[in-house]
Design a protein around this motif. Structure first.
Motif, short mmCIF file in Angstrom:
data_model
loop_
_atom_site.label_atom_id
_atom_site.label_comp_id
_atom_site.label_asym_id
_atom_site.label_seq_id
_atom_site.Cartn_x
_atom_site.Cartn_y
_atom_site.Cartn_z
N ILE A 176 18.75 -8.91 9.91
CA ILE A 176 18.43 -7.65 10.48
C ILE A 176 17.60 -6.67 9.27
N ILE A 177 16.58 -6.00 9.88
CA ILE A 177 16.10 -5.17 8.78
C ILE A 177 16.49 -3.56 9.25
N TRP A 178 17.16 -2.98 8.51
CA TRP A 178 17.51 -1.33 8.82
C TRP A 178 16.27 -0.80 8.27
N LEU A 179 15.18 -0.29 9.08
CA LEU A 179 13.82 0.55 8.51
C LEU A 179 14.19 1.77 8.63
N TYR A 199 19.34 -5.69 5.86
CA TYR A 199 18.32 -5.25 4.57
C TYR A 199 17.74 -4.00 4.99
N GLN A 200 18.09 -3.10 4.02
CA GLN A 200 17.36 -1.70 4.34
C GLN A 200 16.00 -1.56 3.72
N ILE A 201 14.92 -1.30 4.49
CA ILE A 201 13.71 -1.12 3.49
C ILE A 201 13.51 0.34 3.69
N TYR A 202 13.00 1.18 2.64
CA TYR A 202 12.71 2.16 2.49
C TYR A 202 11.15 2.37 2.43
N PRO A 203 10.52 2.67 3.62
CA PRO A 203 8.96 2.05 3.56
C PRO A 203 8.16 2.84 2.49
N ARG A 204 8.19 3.98 2.20
CA ARG A 204 7.47 4.47 1.12
C ARG A 204 7.24 3.83 0.00
N SER A 205 8.42 3.10 -0.45
CA SER A 205 8.69 2.82 -1.83
C SER A 205 8.56 1.26 -1.52
N PHE A 206 8.49 0.46 -0.50
CA PHE A 206 8.58 -0.91 -0.54
C PHE A 206 7.27 -1.66 -0.64
N ASN A 207 6.12 -1.52 -0.16
CA ASN A 207 5.02 -2.11 -0.64
C ASN A 207 3.76 -1.49 -0.05
N ASP A 208 3.02 -1.38 -0.71
CA ASP A 208 1.64 -0.66 -0.53
C ASP A 208 0.30 -1.41 -0.18
N SER A 209 0.07 -1.31 1.05
CA SER A 209 -1.19 -2.52 1.36
C SER A 209 -2.58 -2.07 1.04
N ASN A 210 -2.80 -0.65 1.14
CA ASN A 210 -4.31 0.00 1.14
C ASN A 210 -4.45 0.84 -0.08
N GLY A 211 -3.55 0.60 -1.05
CA GLY A 211 -3.98 1.18 -2.37
C GLY A 211 -4.04 2.85 -2.35
N ASP A 212 -3.25 3.47 -1.51
CA ASP A 212 -3.07 4.83 -1.65
C ASP A 212 -1.82 5.30 -2.23
N GLY A 213 -1.17 4.37 -2.85
CA GLY A 213 0.09 4.63 -3.56
C GLY A 213 1.31 4.87 -2.79
N ILE A 214 1.04 4.57 -1.35
CA ILE A 214 2.28 5.09 -0.69
C ILE A 214 2.62 3.58 0.08
N GLY A 215 3.96 3.28 0.03
CA GLY A 215 4.46 2.03 1.02
C GLY A 215 3.82 2.20 2.32
N ASP A 216 3.74 1.08 3.05
CA ASP A 216 3.14 1.46 4.50
C ASP A 216 3.67 0.04 5.49
N ILE A 217 3.37 0.01 6.52
CA ILE A 217 3.88 -1.09 7.55
C ILE A 217 3.16 -2.26 7.37
N ASN A 218 2.05 -2.31 7.01
CA ASN A 218 1.33 -3.39 6.83
C ASN A 218 1.83 -4.22 5.52
N GLY A 219 2.25 -3.29 4.46
CA GLY A 219 2.98 -3.86 3.41
C GLY A 219 4.30 -4.45 3.50
#
Ligand code: TEU
Ligand code: CA
Length: 559
Positions: A46-49, A11-31
């Motif tokens: 398997i995750i392709w990051l 499964y490929q994750i494009y981090p910028r667009s996956f899930n934003d955990s801190n409200g700055d509008g940008i996906g992130d690792i905690n998300g």
């Protein structure tokens, strides 16, 4: 081959667009960490990051300024370690994205390299003198517009960048540079990374003559014959395998635009100890016109079948196929190969998934594909974020090669932002992706297409993908069965078999919105239907078996 990942799905994750955990509008690792249970539920292993390393984001992280630090906007190394530990606790492995054809121009290697001609990092990059008339060394076109050469006043030389001018190409002729890359890889492998997706890895060896190519409509020349699959690429990959991969049980896939099947046999043959798989671009290039994807034309199912068949047969017993419809550079699968219309969107999405996941190889699911996300149409170029689209829009309209409307139509069809709109988690504001202002607008259809809705409906595409992923674990024939195409000349159905001992897996998919008939020799009344996107059993008439619009079946039967 019997590698540990042979029956896995990635499964490929494009981090910028996956899930934003801190409200700055940008996906992130905690998300990402928050959503790992969702991926576990899907059944992927398997995750392709896509890149999470420090980067100025000229190309959304594919311009790396520090391979061993986490991008500020994505979080910290502690966040990464926490995500990695949680992933491993859930039995999920992480493949990192290795981007070593180039770095960011803000990488300290490049800062030192450009400082002076005698810097000990000078030769980590590719510097050439201007031609006698001051022109760049060659007239090659860069992938993101303009020339591949950028003049550096300070030392009076040009540096090579096949992508943006903020992505200077590394000089793989330099052994010290290569050794630094291998050590960086080992550092990530020692952190428990399971392997790498290797960005444009077949571009790392350039033809040392740097000849000019054929003049193109843009006025630049095509340098691609001189930097794809170059003279030393296999030497470098063998050295990389020996120095960085051999001591670990890794999974590797090389992203290789312009790779041929013959070359892929060399890259993936197990005894050559280079790579496990490659991503080829033959099917995603279907319909490319004289300006490539910016002049997209109709494609034919027979062309797609020929491409998949060539790769299925060509790598059989020789190498291993990667299987994908989409990724962060490609349009959404349903919009590209299926049918966007509401009445057919889900059904064609399941049909495409059946067609791909019953093939021989390792399937890659791109974030949002499992819930049937589609392309987007923003009103203005101002709404788009991808430098590839923005630069092409300005360059091709300025040169009068395309009108603004033609360019927007092409971006709607093939622009990379189609895949980069935020993951649609729910029908809440911004699709539940962020409580802030998203870095790119959300696709307005998130109210209908989102994870929450998909999890609540047992007939959703999500559960269909889950079933396909499970079938690959249950049936050896899906992993190792020999592929055989049926009906090669039909433009409406893609029918193929997988054969193992006396078992036959028969896959029937209708790529059209017509009711069609397939006259099969097999008696399907005695077959086991492993999966279908139909609610009723397949019907037989005097002309054969009936396939409804976008109908798909996978039957298990005996010879
Ligand atoms: O993509 C390589 C590549 O060829 C892409 O430019 C792709 O073919 C094109 O965008 C399709 O229109 C890799 C990464 O996947 C991409 O995101 C990066 O922009 C690129 O390399 C440079 O790192
Ligand atoms: Ca964030």
């Amino acid at each position: 081959m019997g590698k540990w990942w042979q029956d896995s799905t990635v499964y490929q994750i494009y981090p910028r667009s996956f899930n934003d955990s801190n409200g700055d509008g940008i996906g992130d690792i905690n998300g990402i960490t928050e959503r790992l249970p969702y991926l576990k539920q899907l059944g992927i292993e398997i995750i392709w990051l896509s890149p999470v390393y420090q980067s100025p984001n000229d190309d959304n992280g594919y311009d790396i300024s520090d391979y061993e630090a986490i991008m500020d906007e994505f979080g910290t190394m502690e966040d990464y370690d926490r995500m990695s530990a949680e992933a491993n606790r859930l039995g999920l492995k992480i493949m990192m994205d290795l981007v070593v054809n180039h770095t960011s121009d803000e990488h300290h290697w490049f800062i030192e390299s450009r400082e002076s001609k005698t810097s000990d990092k000078r030769d980590y990059y590719i510097w050439h003198n201007p031609k006698v008339n001051g022109e760049p060394p060659t007239n090659w076109a860069a992938a993101f517009g303009g020339s591949v050469w950028e003049f550096d006043e300070k030392t009076g030389q040009y540096y090579l960048h096949l992508f943006s001018k903020k992505q200077p190409d590394l000089n793989w002729e330099n052994e010290a540079m290569r050794r630094d890359v291998y050590q960086m890889m080992r550092n990530w492998l020692d952190k428990g990374v399971a392997g790498f997706r290797m960005d444009v890895i077949n571009m790392i060896s350039k033809d040392p003559r740097y000849p000019d190519g054929e003049v193109m409509k843009t006025g630049y020349t095509d340098g691609s014959p001189y930097y794809f699959n170059g003279p030393k690429v296999h030497d470098y990959l063998k050295e990389m395998h020996q120095a960085a991969l051999a001591d670990y049980e890794t999974i590797t896939v090389g992203e290789m635009p312009n790779v041929s099947l013959e070359q892929a046999k060399l890259y993936t043959a197990e005894d050559r100890k280079e790579l496990d798989m490659v991503f080829n671009f033959d099917h995603v290039g279907l319909g490319d016109g004289e300006l490539g994807k910016w002049t997209p034309e109709a494609w034919k199912l027979t062309e797609l079948k020929q491409i998949f068949t060539r790769w299925q047969e060509g790598l059989d017993q020789v190498g291993w196929n990667s299987l994908y419809w989409s990724n962060h550079d490609q349009p959404r699968a349903i919009s590209r190969f299926g049918d966007n219309r509401n009445e057919y969107r889900e059904k064609s999405g399941k049909m495409l998934a059946t067609c791909l996941h019953m093939l021989k190889g390792t399937p890659y699911v791109f974030q949002g594909e499992e819930i049937g996300m589609t392309n987007v149409q923003f009103d203005s170029i101002e709404d788009y974020r991808d430098l590839e689209s923005i630069n092409a829009y300005h360059e091709l309209t300025a040169k009068g090669l395309l009108s603004e409307d033609e360019m927007m139509a092409a971006i709607y069809k093939r622009g990379r932002d189609n895949a980069r709109t935020p993951m649609q988690w729910s029908s809440e504001t911004n699709a539940g992706f962020t409580i802030g202002e998203p870095w790119v607008k959300v696709n307005p259809n998130y109210t209908d297409i989102n994870v929450k809705d998909a999890l609540a409906r047992e007939d959703s595409i999500f559960y269909y993908y889950k079933q396909l992923i499970e079938l690959r674990k249950q049936y050896e024939i899906i992993v190792t069965g020999r592929y055989q195409l049926l009906y090669p000349t039909r433009e409406d159905v893609y029918v193929y078999e997988r054969l193992l001992d006396d078992q036959v897996l028969l896959v029937l998919t209708n790529f059209t919105d017509d009711v069609v008939s397939v006259d099969l020799a097999a008696d399907l009344t005695k077959a086991t239907c492993l999966i279908t996107n139909e609610t009723e059993a397949i019907k037989q008439t005097e002309t054969g078996y009936t396939l409804q619009p976008y109908g798909a079946y996978a039957f298990l039967l005996n010879n």
